[in-house]
Design a protein around this motif. Structure first.
Motif, mmCIF file in Angstrom:
data_model
loop_
_atom_site.group_PDB
_atom_site.id
_atom_site.type_symbol
_atom_site.label_atom_id
_atom_site.label_comp_id
_atom_site.label_asym_id
_atom_site.label_seq_id
_atom_site.Cartn_x
_atom_site.Cartn_y
_atom_site.Cartn_z
ATOM 1 N N VAL A 47 20.304 28.344 -33.909
ATOM 2 C CA VAL A 47 20.555 28.237 -32.474
ATOM 3 C C VAL A 47 19.862 26.983 -31.981
ATOM 4 O O VAL A 47 18.779 26.635 -32.465
ATOM 5 C CB VAL A 47 20.107 29.494 -31.682
ATOM 6 N N ALA A 48 20.503 26.285 -31.034
ATOM 7 C CA ALA A 48 19.958 25.008 -30.584
ATOM 8 C C ALA A 48 20.150 24.815 -29.094
ATOM 9 O O ALA A 48 21.101 25.334 -28.495
ATOM 10 C CB ALA A 48 20.637 23.865 -31.338
ATOM 11 N N SER A 49 19.254 24.038 -28.532
ATOM 12 C CA SER A 49 19.365 23.567 -27.157
ATOM 13 C C SER A 49 20.638 22.724 -27.035
ATOM 14 O O SER A 49 21.070 22.100 -28.002
ATOM 15 C CB SER A 49 18.141 22.704 -26.838
ATOM 16 N N PRO A 50 21.218 22.666 -25.838
ATOM 17 C CA PRO A 50 22.416 21.839 -25.656
ATOM 18 C C PRO A 50 22.127 20.334 -25.591
ATOM 19 O O PRO A 50 23.057 19.532 -25.632
ATOM 20 C CB PRO A 50 22.990 22.335 -24.330
ATOM 21 N N TYR A 51 20.861 19.927 -25.516
ATOM 22 C CA TYR A 51 20.531 18.507 -25.442
ATOM 23 C C TYR A 51 20.978 17.815 -26.739
ATOM 24 O O TYR A 51 20.869 18.384 -27.834
ATOM 25 C CB TYR A 51 19.040 18.307 -25.235
ATOM 26 N N LEU A 52 21.448 16.584 -26.622
ATOM 27 C CA LEU A 52 22.039 15.856 -27.750
ATOM 28 C C LEU A 52 21.118 15.797 -28.959
ATOM 29 O O LEU A 52 21.543 16.074 -30.088
ATOM 30 C CB LEU A 52 22.446 14.440 -27.316
ATOM 31 N N ARG A 53 19.844 15.475 -28.772
ATOM 32 C CA ARG A 53 18.942 15.334 -29.916
ATOM 33 C C ARG A 53 18.734 16.655 -30.655
ATOM 34 O O ARG A 53 18.587 16.670 -31.879
ATOM 35 C CB ARG A 53 17.621 14.709 -29.492
ATOM 36 N N ALA A 54 18.752 17.757 -29.934
ATOM 37 C CA ALA A 54 18.641 19.073 -30.574
ATOM 38 C C ALA A 54 19.935 19.424 -31.292
ATOM 39 O O ALA A 54 19.910 19.985 -32.397
ATOM 40 C CB ALA A 54 18.291 20.139 -29.540
ATOM 41 N N GLN A 55 21.070 19.101 -30.697
ATOM 42 C CA GLN A 55 22.358 19.363 -31.340
ATOM 43 C C GLN A 55 22.486 18.548 -32.637
ATOM 44 O O GLN A 55 22.951 19.066 -33.652
ATOM 45 C CB GLN A 55 23.506 19.022 -30.392
ATOM 46 N N GLN A 56 22.048 17.284 -32.597
ATOM 47 C CA GLN A 56 22.108 16.456 -33.797
ATOM 48 C C GLN A 56 21.165 16.982 -34.872
ATOM 49 O O GLN A 56 21.509 16.990 -36.063
ATOM 50 C CB GLN A 56 21.776 15.003 -33.453
#
Length: 147
Positions: A47-56
């Motif tokens: 599971v990840a935050s929606p922020y780009l760096r977390a998604q990457q």
């Protein structure tokens, strides 16, 4: 169950907003190194935050571990660790990809029952917790990565 709380990799400061900051090349490399150390943890969900760096970061973990990624809106940098716990899966071995200060506060809340005084997380650091269910004070910190 195991809950692995991981901070995203090193991110660029050059972006139109905080939520759109991408990983740097060094950030991608450090994420891969940490995730490779997690291969023996039996992770079956990310599971990840929606922020780009977390998604990457989660995408790299997904590639290495062969596990799909779900996005949770309530685990961004300024979200409440109490609210974040309520959104976490209650079974399996889960990798949670998020941000400081939430990763530290969430680890402290799960292990010590208070949302402060948790471990420091550098970029791409991860805390491996053992617990029955995600609830305040019920987790045990097994190790911090990378080692």
């Amino acid at each position: 169950m195991k809950l692995i709380i991981m901070r995203h990799g090193q991110a660029s400061w050059s972006a139109p907003s905080d939520s759109l900051r991408p990983l740097t090349g060094a950030g991608r490399q450090e994420v891969r190194q940490t995730v490779e150390q997690l291969q023996g943890e039996g992770i079956n969900r990310i599971v990840a935050s929606p922020y780009l760096r977390a998604q990457q970061t989660a995408d790299i973990a997904s590639e290495v571990l062969g596990v799909t990624v779900d996005t949770i809106n309530g685990i961004t940098p300024d979200d409440s660790p109490v609210d974040a716990i309520e959104q976490l899966p209650e079974e399996g071995n889960v990798l949670v990809v998020s941000h400081m200060p939430l990763v530290s506060a969430l680890t402290a809340l799960l292990c010590d029952g208070v949302p402060f005084g948790g471990p420091g997380f550098g970029t791409a650091n991860a805390a491996v917790l053992s617990l029955e269910i995600p609830a305040a004070g019920l987790a045990s910190l097994q190790k911090m990565l990378p080692v």
